[in-house]
Design a protein around this motif. Structure first.
Motif, PDB file in Angstrom:
ATOM      1  N   UNK A  82       0.860  -1.177   0.000  1.00 25.94           N
ATOM      2  CA  UNK A  82       0.000   0.000   0.000  1.00 25.94           C
ATOM      3  C   UNK A  82       0.904   1.238   0.000  1.00 25.94           C
ATOM      4  N   UNK A  83       1.026   1.875  -1.145  1.00 27.15           N
ATOM      5  CA  UNK A  83       1.949   3.003  -1.293  1.00 27.15           C
ATOM      6  C   UNK A  83       1.279   4.354  -1.064  1.00 27.15           C
ATOM      7  N   UNK A  84      -0.053   4.390  -1.128  1.00 26.85           N
ATOM      8  CA  UNK A  84      -0.786   5.639  -0.942  1.00 26.85           C
ATOM      9  C   UNK A  84      -1.912   5.417   0.070  1.00 26.85           C
ATOM     10  N   UNK A  85      -2.222   6.459   0.820  1.00 26.66           N
ATOM     11  CA  UNK A  85      -3.301   6.384   1.795  1.00 26.66           C
ATOM     12  C   UNK A  85      -4.649   6.262   1.091  1.00 26.66           C
ATOM     13  N   UNK A  86      -5.590   5.529   1.677  1.00 24.71           N
ATOM     14  CA  UNK A  86      -6.953   5.567   1.162  1.00 24.71           C
ATOM     15  C   UNK A  86      -7.491   6.997   1.249  1.00 24.71           C
ATOM     16  N   UNK A  87      -8.308   7.427   0.279  1.00 23.99           N
ATOM     17  CA  UNK A  87      -8.759   8.824   0.252  1.00 23.99           C
ATOM     18  C   UNK A  87      -9.773   9.169   1.330  1.00 23.99           C
ATOM     19  N   UNK A  88     -10.509   8.180   1.840  1.00 20.93           N
ATOM     20  CA  UNK A  88     -11.535   8.413   2.853  1.00 20.93           C
ATOM     21  C   UNK A  88     -11.352   7.385   3.963  1.00 20.93           C
ATOM     22  N   UNK A  89     -11.398   7.851   5.215  1.00 11.28           N
ATOM     23  CA  UNK A  89     -11.257   6.935   6.347  1.00 11.28           C
ATOM     24  C   UNK A  89     -12.567   6.704   7.085  1.00 11.28           C
ATOM     25  N   UNK A  90     -13.483   7.669   7.019  1.00 13.06           N
ATOM     26  CA  UNK A  90     -14.740   7.581   7.754  1.00 13.06           C
ATOM     27  C   UNK A  90     -15.819   8.317   6.979  1.00 13.06           C
ATOM     28  N   UNK A  91     -17.063   7.832   7.085  1.00 12.12           N
ATOM     29  CA  UNK A  91     -18.199   8.530   6.479  1.00 12.12           C
ATOM     30  C   UNK A  91     -19.316   8.622   7.503  1.00 12.12           C
ATOM     31  N   UNK A  92     -19.968   9.779   7.555  1.00  4.69           N
ATOM     32  CA  UNK A  92     -21.116  10.016   8.431  1.00  4.69           C
ATOM     33  C   UNK A  92     -22.215  10.701   7.624  1.00  4.69           C
ATOM     34  N   UNK A  93     -23.463  10.468   8.012  1.00  9.30           N
ATOM     35  CA  UNK A  93     -24.587  11.152   7.385  1.00  9.30           C
ATOM     36  C   UNK A  93     -25.217  12.060   8.419  1.00  9.30           C
ATOM     37  N   UNK A  94     -25.376  13.338   8.075  1.00  2.69           N
ATOM     38  CA  UNK A  94     -25.941  14.308   8.992  1.00  2.69           C
ATOM     39  C   UNK A  94     -27.447  14.190   9.104  1.00  2.69           C
ATOM     40  N   UNK A  95     -27.991  14.794  10.138  1.00  2.00           N
ATOM     41  CA  UNK A  95     -29.434  14.761  10.365  1.00  2.00           C
ATOM     42  C   UNK A  95     -30.203  15.537   9.308  1.00  2.00           C
ATOM     43  N   UNK A  96     -29.519  16.380   8.529  1.00  2.00           N
ATOM     44  CA  UNK A  96     -30.158  17.161   7.474  1.00  2.00           C
ATOM     45  C   UNK A  96     -29.858  16.607   6.085  1.00  2.00           C
ATOM     46  N   UNK A  99     -10.515  14.168  17.215  1.00  2.00           N
ATOM     47  CA  UNK A  99     -11.944  14.447  17.179  1.00  2.00           C
ATOM     48  C   UNK A  99     -12.626  13.554  16.145  1.00  2.00           C
ATOM     49  N   UNK A 100     -13.623  12.802  16.581  1.00  3.35           N
ATOM     50  CA  UNK A 100     -14.372  11.916  15.689  1.00  3.35           C
ATOM     51  C   UNK A 100     -15.800  12.410  15.577  1.00  3.35           C
ATOM     52  N   UNK A 101     -16.183  12.852  14.381  1.00  2.00           N
ATOM     53  CA  UNK A 101     -17.538  13.345  14.169  1.00  2.00           C
ATOM     54  C   UNK A 101     -18.526  12.181  14.276  1.00  2.00           C
ATOM     55  N   UNK A 102     -19.547  12.360  15.120  1.00  4.88           N
ATOM     56  CA  UNK A 102     -20.571  11.327  15.273  1.00  4.88           C
ATOM     57  C   UNK A 102     -21.937  11.786  14.798  1.00  4.88           C
ATOM     58  N   UNK A 103     -22.281  13.044  15.015  1.00  4.92           N
ATOM     59  CA  UNK A 103     -23.561  13.604  14.566  1.00  4.92           C
ATOM     60  C   UNK A 103     -23.292  15.005  14.055  1.00  4.92           C
ATOM     61  N   UNK A 104     -23.993  15.385  12.985  1.00  2.00           N
ATOM     62  CA  UNK A 104     -23.682  16.692  12.397  1.00  2.00           C
ATOM     63  C   UNK A 104     -24.812  17.149  11.494  1.00  2.00           C
ATOM     64  N   UNK A 105     -24.768  18.437  11.150  1.00  2.00           N
ATOM     65  CA  UNK A 105     -25.589  19.030  10.095  1.00  2.00           C
ATOM     66  C   UNK A 105     -24.857  20.281   9.618  1.00  2.00           C
ATOM     67  N   UNK A 106     -25.523  21.128   8.861  1.00  2.00           N
ATOM     68  CA  UNK A 106     -24.856  22.308   8.311  1.00  2.00           C
ATOM     69  C   UNK A 106     -24.421  23.312   9.378  1.00  2.00           C
ATOM     70  N   UNK A 107     -25.041  23.284  10.553  1.00  2.00           N
ATOM     71  CA  UNK A 107     -24.778  24.320  11.554  1.00  2.00           C
ATOM     72  C   UNK A 107     -23.968  23.837  12.747  1.00  2.00           C
ATOM     73  N   UNK A 108     -23.853  22.508  12.937  1.00  2.00           N
ATOM     74  CA  UNK A 108     -23.132  22.027  14.120  1.00  2.00           C
ATOM     75  C   UNK A 108     -22.568  20.632  13.878  1.00  2.00           C
ATOM     76  N   UNK A 109     -21.548  20.299  14.652  1.00  2.00           N
ATOM     77  CA  UNK A 109     -20.960  18.956  14.629  1.00  2.00           C
ATOM     78  C   UNK A 109     -20.757  18.501  16.067  1.00  2.00           C
ATOM     79  N   UNK A 110     -21.267  17.317  16.375  1.00  2.00           N
ATOM     80  CA  UNK A 110     -21.054  16.691  17.678  1.00  2.00           C
ATOM     81  C   UNK A 110     -19.953  15.654  17.513  1.00  2.00           C
ATOM     82  N   UNK A 111     -18.873  15.838  18.233  1.00  2.00           N
ATOM     83  CA  UNK A 111     -17.713  14.974  18.046  1.00  2.00           C
ATOM     84  C   UNK A 111     -17.343  14.324  19.377  1.00  2.00           C
ATOM     85  N   UNK A 112     -16.645  13.193  19.268  1.00  2.00           N
ATOM     86  CA  UNK A 112     -16.084  12.520  20.434  1.00  2.00           C
ATOM     87  C   UNK A 112     -14.590  12.818  20.444  1.00  2.00           C
ATOM     88  N   UNK A 113     -14.119  13.401  21.521  1.00  2.00           N
ATOM     89  CA  UNK A 113     -12.707  13.733  21.664  1.00  2.00           C
ATOM     90  C   UNK A 113     -12.122  13.001  22.866  1.00  2.00           C
TER      91      UNK A 113
END
Length: 348
Positions: free
Chosen positions: A269-283, A318-332
């Protein structure tokens, strides 16, 4: 650390609504409810195998006005009335024909139409013996266990690899690459579908793209976007600590031979994967995290149609767990590895 309410343990997931924040605590088998200002309200569930109890809660979401929690060990969903804590259990026993390298199907999500989604678990030994596992179906069933459909097929890089070099006679090791580029999938909080990400690592030529698709409850594609990115090369020596830890295992009898085999496996593996995590916001927004870089992780935010609307940069802790256009709830996590749930306001 010692506060029985605010001293959080292993935070598995976070969900929000207009009034409350729901924190899924995996080790305690409970959902802790707070106001959006951080005041404790109540606990839902508790560790155990009885009605309304949880053993290994893995994810949660909304089904109509109730909060559901998936429990792979107990093979069931538990739905909570968040107003009074009353619980209903839905057993998950899907009747699906599976290839022999698959072991069972575990619960993943409840869709808005009331159907259930599950994902097969698999045997590394059986899968490797048959040339690897290339597809992982996300199966849809009704509440009686009857198979209805396949919501999505996740492409895998072939599954774990068998390594024998340098091990004791008859011993074998199965390793999955720490920089996985298997497809990712996450389910929308409201049960309206899922987002699938195809994220093959760049190999040094051709276009560097990641494909993002929004899938509806019937398996229909609501949007599909190809997004270009700048490949990041894996630095020399990146896997040294990982390889060193494996070499200390007791069944290693020839460290040099085993180290060569491990380096060959990891350094393909010579290059990093482009995405490590995906989340869907409430909006309906989609949040895609790139690889860590100098202590920062950048999240690309897409709107409900898949168009890019901005980027958010957060510390890698910081790991984003819940989010939308105005806020992000993360676990730190702090320097003592204690988790906190933190709300960030998104300012354009």
């Amino acid at each position: 650390m010692d506060d029985p309410v605010y001293g959080l343990s292993a935070v598995r997931d976070v969900l929000t609504d207009d009034d409350y924040v729901y924190v899924l605590l995996a080790r305690e088998g409970r959902v802790r409810v707070f106001t959006r200002a951080g005041e404790f309200v109540r606990d839902l569930g508790g560790r155990g195998e009885g009605p309304g109890e949880l053993m290994t809660p893995s994810s949660m979401g909304w089904h109509r006005s109730r909060l559901w929690v998936a429990d792979p060990t107990l093979r069931r969903f538990t739905l909570f009335d968040v107003a009074n804590g009353e619980a209903e259990t839905i057993p998950y026993n899907v009747d699906a024909p599976l290839a022999d390298h698959f072991l069972s199907v575990v619960p993943r999500a409840i869709l808005a139409n009331g159907e259930l989604v599950g994902s097969p678990t698999f045997s590394a030994i059986r899968g490797t013996a048959r040339g690897g596992i290339s597809r992982l179906p996300q199966l849809v069933s009704d509440t009686t266990g009857s198979l209805r459909d396949t919501l999505a097929l996740l492409s895998l890089g072939g599954g774990p690899v068998e390594i024998r070099a340098g091990l004791a006679p008859g011993a074998r090791m199965y390793l999955a690459h720490s920089l996985s580029d298997d497809d990712l999938i996450t389910f929308t909080p409201d049960g309206s579908g899922a987002v699938q990400v195809k994220r093959r690592s760049w190999e040094g030529s051709g276009s560097a793209e990641v494909e993002v698709a929004r899938i509806g409850v019937l398996g229909d594609t609501l949007f599909r976007r190809r997004i270009g990115y700048e490949p990041r090369r894996v630095p020399e020596g990146f896997f040294a600590d990982e390889i060193s830890a494996i070499l200390d295992r007791p069944n290693v009898v020839d460290r040099a031979a085993h180290a060569r085999a491990l380096r060959e496996f990891y350094e393909q593996r010579r290059y990093f994967p482009p995405v490590t995590t995906v989340r869907v916001g409430s909006d309906g927004t989609t949040w895609l995290a790139g690889p860590d870089e100098d202590g920062v992780r950048e999240w690309l935010v897409l709107d409900a149609s898949g168009a890019s609307i901005g980027r958010v940069r957060l510390p890698t802790t910081s790991r984003v767990s819940a989010a939308n256009r105005t806020e992000a709830w993360v676990v730190e996590r702090d320097a003592l590895d204690i988790p906190y749930v933190v709300r960030y306001e998104i300012v354009p």
